[in-house]
Design an enzyme around this catalytic site. Sequence first.
Site, mmCIF file in Angstrom:
data_model
loop_
_atom_site.group_PDB
_atom_site.id
_atom_site.type_symbol
_atom_site.label_atom_id
_atom_site.label_comp_id
_atom_site.label_asym_id
_atom_site.label_seq_id
_atom_site.Cartn_x
_atom_site.Cartn_y
_atom_site.Cartn_z
ATOM 1 N N SER A 91 0.831 -1.207 0.000
ATOM 2 C CA SER A 91 0.000 0.000 0.000
ATOM 3 C C SER A 91 0.871 1.265 0.000
ATOM 4 O O SER A 91 1.607 1.496 -0.962
ATOM 5 C CB SER A 91 -0.965 -0.047 1.189
ATOM 6 O OG SER A 91 -2.000 0.903 1.034
ATOM 7 N N HIS A 132 -8.005 -5.362 -0.021
ATOM 8 C CA HIS A 132 -6.738 -4.676 0.239
ATOM 9 C C HIS A 132 -5.966 -5.484 1.273
ATOM 10 O O HIS A 132 -5.940 -5.148 2.465
ATOM 11 C CB HIS A 132 -7.030 -3.258 0.739
ATOM 12 C CG HIS A 132 -5.841 -2.345 0.719
ATOM 13 N ND1 HIS A 132 -5.162 -2.022 -0.440
ATOM 14 C CD2 HIS A 132 -5.211 -1.668 1.720
ATOM 15 C CE1 HIS A 132 -4.183 -1.185 -0.153
ATOM 16 N NE2 HIS A 132 -4.175 -0.968 1.149
ATOM 17 N N ASP A 135 -9.983 -4.727 -4.369
ATOM 18 C CA ASP A 135 -9.398 -3.701 -3.506
ATOM 19 C C ASP A 135 -10.203 -2.402 -3.618
ATOM 20 O O ASP A 135 -10.302 -1.814 -4.693
ATOM 21 C CB ASP A 135 -7.943 -3.451 -3.939
ATOM 22 C CG ASP A 135 -7.145 -2.645 -2.917
ATOM 23 O OD1 ASP A 135 -7.751 -1.821 -2.212
ATOM 24 O OD2 ASP A 135 -5.919 -2.842 -2.855
#
Length: 223
Positions: A117, A202, A171
């Site tokens: 991320s 995610h 996601d």
Amino acid sequence: MAALETIEQQTGPNPGATIIVLHGLGADGNDFVPIAQEIDLASIGDVRYVFPHAPVIPVTINNGYEMRAWYDILGMELVRREDEAGLRRSRLQVEALIEREAERGIAANRIVLMGFSQGCAMALMTGLRYKERLAGIVGLSGYLPLAGTTVAERTDANVMTPIFMGHGTQDNVVPAERGRASRDMLKGLGYDVQWHEYPMAHSVCMEEIQDLNAWLVRTLAKT
């Protein structure tokens, strides 16, 4: 600039390679320790894992709440409103980690820079601009930040560095389209990108860990 605090683990007493793992927003270095323990690099030899903690800063999108973050998130438009100052500050801190490994005997071409991320953003941004050749770059569930400056700022040293990118098709934090756009840009610039998609949100799944494991073995065996 203060050095980042880190957690470190080694698979043996004489590491010949290092994997630096950058966590996501609001997490810390502990986040990926269990995942790293699922990776088997015995065929490569002893490996050191470095899990740094990002600085604690106010995050705009979370009403200014202070949490660990590599850079501020100014809004849902990840591209149009980027915290360039924060990105560049964290890049210097990540580079300092790479240089510390060199001081401990691990050359840059035996170091993999990996992130999830926000950590993915930092791994891609830093890796493409680093002055020495890295073994590889891993970007999970993220995107390439400051994309508009990449061509001008990237170094020749890492043009041939292999890149592993993985993303979940479900996601809703960093949409898969954002990851694909970064992949396409990198491929367009000539980078060797291995792209994987998984039916997940995610997060990280076991199939991704297995694919990453195989890629790490191949990548580190070549350096």
